[in-house]
Design an enzyme around this catalytic site. Sequence first.
Site, PDB file in Angstrom:
ATOM      1  N   VAL A 109     -71.863  72.331  44.716  1.00 19.69           N
ATOM      2  CA  VAL A 109     -73.216  71.749  44.706  1.00 19.69           C
ATOM      3  C   VAL A 109     -74.281  72.849  44.811  1.00 19.69           C
ATOM      4  O   VAL A 109     -75.461  72.570  44.958  1.00 19.69           O
ATOM      5  CB  VAL A 109     -73.379  70.741  45.878  1.00 19.69           C
ATOM      6  CG1 VAL A 109     -72.409  69.579  45.729  1.00 19.69           C
ATOM      7  CG2 VAL A 109     -73.190  71.432  47.234  1.00 19.69           C
ATOM      8  N   HIS A 128     -69.950  66.613  42.060  1.00 20.78           N
ATOM      9  CA  HIS A 128     -70.309  66.255  43.433  1.00 20.78           C
ATOM     10  C   HIS A 128     -71.809  66.399  43.708  1.00 20.78           C
ATOM     11  O   HIS A 128     -72.212  66.485  44.870  1.00 20.78           O
ATOM     12  CB  HIS A 128     -69.500  67.104  44.428  1.00 20.78           C
ATOM     13  CG  HIS A 128     -68.033  66.785  44.387  1.00 20.78           C
ATOM     14  ND1 HIS A 128     -67.062  67.621  44.889  1.00 20.78           N
ATOM     15  CD2 HIS A 128     -67.363  65.728  43.864  1.00 20.78           C
ATOM     16  CE1 HIS A 128     -65.873  67.089  44.706  1.00 20.78           C
ATOM     17  NE2 HIS A 128     -66.026  65.938  44.068  1.00 20.78           N
ATOM     18  N   THR A 197     -60.207  76.185  43.557  1.00 23.87           N
ATOM     19  CA  THR A 197     -60.167  74.877  44.206  1.00 23.87           C
ATOM     20  C   THR A 197     -58.793  74.621  44.790  1.00 23.87           C
ATOM     21  O   THR A 197     -57.775  74.997  44.224  1.00 23.87           O
ATOM     22  CB  THR A 197     -60.540  73.739  43.229  1.00 23.87           C
ATOM     23  OG1 THR A 197     -60.456  72.480  43.914  1.00 23.87           O
ATOM     24  CG2 THR A 197     -59.643  73.709  42.010  1.00 23.87           C
ATOM     25  N   ASN A 222     -56.518  81.538  41.598  1.00 25.34           N
ATOM     26  CA  ASN A 222     -56.640  81.265  43.026  1.00 25.34           C
ATOM     27  C   ASN A 222     -55.786  82.302  43.760  1.00 25.34           C
ATOM     28  O   ASN A 222     -54.678  82.583  43.319  1.00 25.34           O
ATOM     29  CB  ASN A 222     -56.110  79.849  43.326  1.00 25.34           C
ATOM     30  CG  ASN A 222     -56.528  79.346  44.697  1.00 25.34           C
ATOM     31  OD1 ASN A 222     -56.453  80.083  45.688  1.00 25.34           O
ATOM     32  ND2 ASN A 222     -56.974  78.105  44.772  1.00 25.34           N
TER      33      ASN A 222
HETATM   34  P1  OAD Z   1     -61.625  74.238  49.334  1.00 25.52           P
HETATM   35  O1  OAD Z   1     -62.261  74.946  50.470  1.00 25.52           O
HETATM   36  O2  OAD Z   1     -60.784  73.010  49.591  1.00 25.52           O
HETATM   37  O3  OAD Z   1     -60.672  75.244  48.547  1.00 25.52           O
HETATM   38  C1  OAD Z   1     -61.151  76.515  48.165  1.00 25.52           C
HETATM   39  C2  OAD Z   1     -60.073  77.159  47.321  1.00 25.52           C
HETATM   40  O4  OAD Z   1     -60.578  78.379  46.812  1.00 25.52           O
HETATM   41  C3  OAD Z   1     -58.801  77.492  48.095  1.00 25.52           C
HETATM   42  O5  OAD Z   1     -57.680  77.065  47.339  1.00 25.52           O
HETATM   43  C4  OAD Z   1     -58.831  79.030  48.202  1.00 25.52           C
HETATM   44  O6  OAD Z   1     -57.516  79.567  48.151  1.00 25.52           O
HETATM   45  C5  OAD Z   1     -59.587  79.383  46.957  1.00 25.52           C
HETATM   46  N1  OAD Z   1     -60.320  80.644  47.009  1.00 25.52           N
HETATM   47  C6  OAD Z   1     -60.859  81.252  48.082  1.00 25.52           C
HETATM   48  N2  OAD Z   1     -61.498  82.392  47.710  1.00 25.52           N
HETATM   49  C7  OAD Z   1     -61.355  82.480  46.350  1.00 25.52           C
HETATM   50  C8  OAD Z   1     -61.783  83.398  45.368  1.00 25.52           C
HETATM   51  N3  OAD Z   1     -62.504  84.485  45.690  1.00 25.52           N
HETATM   52  N4  OAD Z   1     -61.452  83.163  44.064  1.00 25.52           N
HETATM   53  C9  OAD Z   1     -60.711  82.085  43.732  1.00 25.52           C
HETATM   54  N5  OAD Z   1     -60.284  81.155  44.617  1.00 25.52           N
HETATM   55  C10 OAD Z   1     -60.599  81.359  45.908  1.00 25.52           C
HETATM   56  O7  OAD Z   1     -62.785  73.904  48.285  1.00 25.52           O
HETATM   57  P2  OAD Z   1     -62.716  72.885  47.078  1.00 25.52           P
HETATM   58  O8  OAD Z   1     -61.376  72.876  46.446  1.00 25.52           O
HETATM   59  O9  OAD Z   1     -63.869  73.201  46.197  1.00 25.52           O
HETATM   60  O10 OAD Z   1     -66.158  67.702  48.277  1.00 25.52           O
HETATM   61  O11 OAD Z   1     -62.972  71.475  47.810  1.00 25.52           O
HETATM   62  C11 OAD Z   1     -63.060  70.327  46.983  1.00 25.52           C
HETATM   63  C12 OAD Z   1     -64.036  69.379  47.620  1.00 25.52           C
HETATM   64  O12 OAD Z   1     -63.662  69.127  48.994  1.00 25.52           O
HETATM   65  C13 OAD Z   1     -65.447  69.919  47.719  1.00 25.52           C
HETATM   66  O13 OAD Z   1     -66.161  69.766  46.511  1.00 25.52           O
HETATM   67  C14 OAD Z   1     -66.024  69.041  48.810  1.00 25.52           C
HETATM   68  C15 OAD Z   1     -64.869  69.078  49.795  1.00 25.52           C
HETATM   69  O14 OAD Z   1     -64.824  67.920  50.569  1.00 25.52           O
HETATM   70  C16 OAD Z   1     -67.340  67.048  48.552  1.00 25.52           C
HETATM   71  O15 OAD Z   1     -68.213  67.561  49.214  1.00 25.52           O
HETATM   72  C17 OAD Z   1     -67.413  65.676  47.971  1.00 25.52           C
END
Ligand code: OAD
Length: 253
Positions: A109, A128, A197, A222
């Site tokens: 966001v 989102h 993600t 990732n």
């Molecule tokens: P998460 O915090 O769940 O996951 C972040 C991911 O990024 C993890 O798998 C890490 O291993 C990876 N990661 C960390 N640093 C990185 C980097 N430099 N390059 C690549 N990957 C990296 O975040 P999201 O998957 O985005 O929803 O979470 C999904 C949703 O859950 C969000 O949009 C939010 C949350 O609840 C809402 O707010 C509706």
Amino acid sequence: MSTDNRFVFPDVLIERIRTAVKIAVMTGAGTSAESGIPTFREAQTGLWSRYRPEDLATPQAFARNPGLVWQWYTWRRELICSANPNPGHFALARMEKLIPKLMLITQNVDGLHQQAGSGQITPIIELHGNIHRTKCFEHGHPEGQWEVRGQELPTCPICDSLLRPDVVWFGESLPSDALAAAWNAARTAEIFFSIGTSALVEPAASLPHITRQAGGRVVEINPNETPLTPYADFILRGFAGEILPELVKAAWN
Ligand code: OAD
């Protein structure tokens, strides 16, 4: 194997990227991690480590304590406003100009993709919402105003109900137009990149599987494993801000 990068990309992946007409990219919080924005689920610095999601990111939490929810989102917005796009964001913006049709879907966001120049050819699909926008709590009237001054919470100029950040909260439906566009992108993509993600939150987590079922290939970028990893055709284990610029170089330079 293309070896003129620090990352070794399979030649078959580079060839697929070079010849693809439609590529879908879905990003999560990890894509903005190298911009200094904490992800959600990485305990040591995660956004949730300060609060519990159900205390902040739900309509019930807002109805119960709108001041606390505004406090958290104001903190997040200030954090985001002090952040800049990182090389991963810029690489994706460059890919949009190099690929006939790159469909960028984001769970983030923070608006950093727009700041990096993505969305100039194909609109970004914001699953989102966007923290820089507000809408009213009762009717969803869009409203650009954001500032929270002291204890006074902003209200809607149309219906006088409280304004809230225009982001999706737990238990809420995603914007129907964004969801339809994301579904269509996944269904028609030859390659689906899942970047930064944890692949845990639906319906976003289902999107790469739609590409697979339609015969497309899935690439995961990732540093860690996720529930998607076993289904990915290509796993690029590392940071988006490092891998994406190298991938652009390997495919187009
Ligand atoms: P998460 O915090 O769940 O996951 C972040 C991911 O990024 C993890 O798998 C890490 O291993 C990876 N990661 C960390 N640093 C990185 C980097 N430099 N390059 C690549 N990957 C990296 O975040 P999201 O998957 O985005 O929803 O979470 C999904 C949703 O859950 C969000 O949009 C939010 C949350 O609840 C809402 O707010 C509706």
